[in-house]
Motif scaffolding. Structure first.
Motif, PDB file in Angstrom:
ATOM      1  N   PRO A   5      38.694  41.972  33.559  1.00  0.00           N
ATOM      2  CA  PRO A   5      38.344  43.271  32.983  1.00  0.00           C
ATOM      3  C   PRO A   5      39.584  44.142  32.771  1.00  0.00           C
ATOM      4  O   PRO A   5      40.414  44.291  33.667  1.00  0.00           O
ATOM      5  N   ALA A   6      39.705  44.674  31.553  1.00  0.00           N
ATOM      6  CA  ALA A   6      40.817  45.566  31.230  1.00  0.00           C
ATOM      7  C   ALA A   6      40.379  47.024  31.263  1.00  0.00           C
ATOM      8  O   ALA A   6      41.195  47.917  31.078  1.00  0.00           O
ATOM      9  N   TYR A   7      39.075  47.244  31.496  1.00  0.00           N
ATOM     10  CA  TYR A   7      38.554  48.609  31.533  1.00  0.00           C
ATOM     11  C   TYR A   7      38.447  49.087  32.978  1.00  0.00           C
ATOM     12  O   TYR A   7      38.367  48.299  33.919  1.00  0.00           O
ATOM     13  N   GLU A   8      38.427  50.383  33.131  1.00  0.00           N
ATOM     14  CA  GLU A   8      38.423  50.989  34.463  1.00  0.00           C
ATOM     15  C   GLU A   8      37.038  50.899  35.099  1.00  0.00           C
ATOM     16  O   GLU A   8      36.022  50.860  34.421  1.00  0.00           O
ATOM     17  N   TYR A   9      37.024  50.828  36.424  1.00  0.00           N
ATOM     18  CA  TYR A   9      35.806  50.902  37.242  1.00  0.00           C
ATOM     19  C   TYR A   9      34.899  49.677  37.138  1.00  0.00           C
ATOM     20  O   TYR A   9      33.706  49.759  37.432  1.00  0.00           O
ATOM     21  N   SER A  10      35.419  48.540  36.712  1.00  0.00           N
ATOM     22  CA  SER A  10      34.598  47.335  36.740  1.00  0.00           C
ATOM     23  C   SER A  10      34.318  46.940  38.183  1.00  0.00           C
ATOM     24  O   SER A  10      35.150  47.128  39.073  1.00  0.00           O
ATOM     25  N   GLY A  11      33.138  46.370  38.413  1.00  0.00           N
ATOM     26  CA  GLY A  11      32.807  45.884  39.736  1.00  0.00           C
ATOM     27  C   GLY A  11      33.358  44.488  40.002  1.00  0.00           C
ATOM     28  O   GLY A  11      33.159  43.930  41.084  1.00  0.00           O
ATOM     29  N   TYR A  12      34.053  43.907  39.013  1.00  0.00           N
ATOM     30  CA  TYR A  12      34.539  42.540  39.129  1.00  0.00           C
ATOM     31  C   TYR A  12      36.061  42.472  39.052  1.00  0.00           C
ATOM     32  O   TYR A  12      36.686  43.218  38.295  1.00  0.00           O
ATOM     33  N   SER A  13      36.635  41.538  39.801  1.00  0.00           N
ATOM     34  CA  SER A  13      38.064  41.293  39.701  1.00  0.00           C
ATOM     35  C   SER A  13      38.361  40.326  38.562  1.00  0.00           C
ATOM     36  O   SER A  13      39.420  40.397  37.920  1.00  0.00           O
ATOM     37  N   LYS A  14      37.406  39.414  38.283  1.00  0.00           N
ATOM     38  CA  LYS A  14      37.555  38.462  37.180  1.00  0.00           C
ATOM     39  C   LYS A  14      36.219  37.777  36.924  1.00  0.00           C
ATOM     40  O   LYS A  14      35.285  37.875  37.738  1.00  0.00           O
ATOM     41  N   GLN A  15      36.151  37.094  35.786  1.00  0.00           N
ATOM     42  CA  GLN A  15      35.013  36.252  35.447  1.00  0.00           C
ATOM     43  C   GLN A  15      35.548  34.902  34.977  1.00  0.00           C
ATOM     44  O   GLN A  15      36.543  34.847  34.255  1.00  0.00           O
ATOM     45  N   ILE A  16      34.909  33.816  35.376  1.00  0.00           N
ATOM     46  CA  ILE A  16      35.224  32.495  34.853  1.00  0.00           C
ATOM     47  C   ILE A  16      34.071  32.086  33.946  1.00  0.00           C
ATOM     48  O   ILE A  16      32.924  32.000  34.389  1.00  0.00           O
ATOM     49  N   GLU A  17      34.378  31.859  32.671  1.00  0.00           N
ATOM     50  CA  GLU A  17      33.341  31.633  31.664  1.00  0.00           C
ATOM     51  C   GLU A  17      33.475  30.241  31.043  1.00  0.00           C
ATOM     52  O   GLU A  17      34.577  29.816  30.695  1.00  0.00           O
ATOM     53  N   TRP A  18      32.339  29.550  30.925  1.00  0.00           N
ATOM     54  CA  TRP A  18      32.253  28.272  30.220  1.00  0.00           C
ATOM     55  C   TRP A  18      31.727  28.554  28.824  1.00  0.00           C
ATOM     56  O   TRP A  18      30.572  28.974  28.657  1.00  0.00           O
ATOM     57  N   VAL A  19      32.558  28.357  27.799  1.00  0.00           N
ATOM     58  CA  VAL A  19      32.210  28.663  26.414  1.00  0.00           C
ATOM     59  C   VAL A  19      31.920  27.361  25.675  1.00  0.00           C
ATOM     60  O   VAL A  19      32.785  26.475  25.582  1.00  0.00           O
ATOM     61  N   ASP A  20      30.714  27.236  25.147  1.00  0.00           N
ATOM     62  CA  ASP A  20      30.310  26.046  24.412  1.00  0.00           C
ATOM     63  C   ASP A  20      31.190  25.877  23.170  1.00  0.00           C
ATOM     64  O   ASP A  20      31.297  26.782  22.346  1.00  0.00           O
TER      65      ASP A  20
END
Length: 263
Positions: free
Chosen positions: A170-185
């Motif tokens: 996340p590049a935006y402020e106040y996200s509840g996450y440090s990162k996301q790992i995404e599987w993109v079809d």
């Protein structure tokens, strides 16, 4: 003679393209995947669908919530989205309005029929649960490409589908996450799975997407989304149906002052 010139030229161009692709950094490849995802999903105009939330607690007990969603695509900004709850009685008439943005904080308002007032949701409170589900308020806002930085990790087959695996930070402020790992079809350029990590870096939730259908010969939408909270044992399944596109929605349909009158 020209034949060999053409072959040599083609070989040279092909080699250059391969080298160029190979020279991509993980960040550049991650961004390229995100841009292609964005390109393929642009131009739908507006959409609407019906949905059922099935909330399960750690004991497996279930509660059901029914709601509808309307979305308006906005050029050069994030989408506008209006959700209205129909059942059960304790949430009937509750409405949430979201104006998604990139790096700027999303604008969100919640209408509570019991109080007969519209409440603005603070930008620092987007990690809170959405009407008791395992989806956070920031999860229901539309994905915008510049909300994250991207890093390609690897290729991987997930449930028989070839996927890119990308780390989204996340590049935006106040996200509840440090990162996301995404599987993109790789075929659809749509998510198959997303792992969410909390601010401490621990795995918090997993969102799985299944039962995809294509609309307008271009736009893929998953009919089933399941969010599992690994830290609490709770889960929420969102079943989406009755998709309709290009309904002629206008900006005025998504105005803050229209929340109280939404049906």
């Amino acid at each position: 003679m020209k034949k060999y010139v053409y072959i040599a030229l083609f070989t040279s161009l092909t080699f250059s393209a391969v080298c160029s692709h190979a020279d991509e950094t993980p960040e550049e490849k991650g961004m390229a995947i995100a841009r292609e995802t964005d390109r393929r999903d642009s131009g739908f105009g507006d959409s609407a669908y019906e949905s059922i939330f099935t909330l399960r607690n750690e004991q497996g007990e279930e509660s059901i919530r029914e709601f509808s969603i309307k979305t308006l695509e906005v050029k050069d900004d994030g989408d506008k989205e209006l959700g209205l709850f129909h059942k059960p009685a304790d949430v009937q008439g509750t409405a949430v309005l979201t104006f998604s943005h990139g790096l700027q904080p999303d604008d969100q308002w919640l209408y509570l029929p019991v109080l007969k007032r519209v409440k603005r949701i603070s930008s620092v409170n987007k990690s809170g649960p959405f009407v008791g589900s395992e989806f956070a308020f920031e999860d229901i806002a539309s994905w915008e490409i510049n909300k994250y930085t991207y890093r390609y990790l690897r290729d991987e087959v997930l449930d028989g589908q070839d996927c890119f695996v990308v780390e989204n930070t996340p590049a935006y402020e106040y996200s509840g996450y440090s990162k996301q790992i995404e599987w993109v079809d790789k075929a659809m350029y749509q998510p198959r799975k997303i792992d969410y990590y909390d601010r401490k870096g621990d795995l918090l939730k997993t969102l799985s997407f299944s039962d995809y259908h294509q609309y307008l010969n271009q736009y893929w939408r998953a009919s089933k989304l399941e969010m599992v909270n690994h830290q609490t044992g709770k889960s929420t399944v969102m079943a989406r149906n009755q998709y309709q596109f290009r309904n002629g929605f206008k900006d005025s349909d998504f105005a803050e002052n229209a929340l109280k009158n939404v049906q």
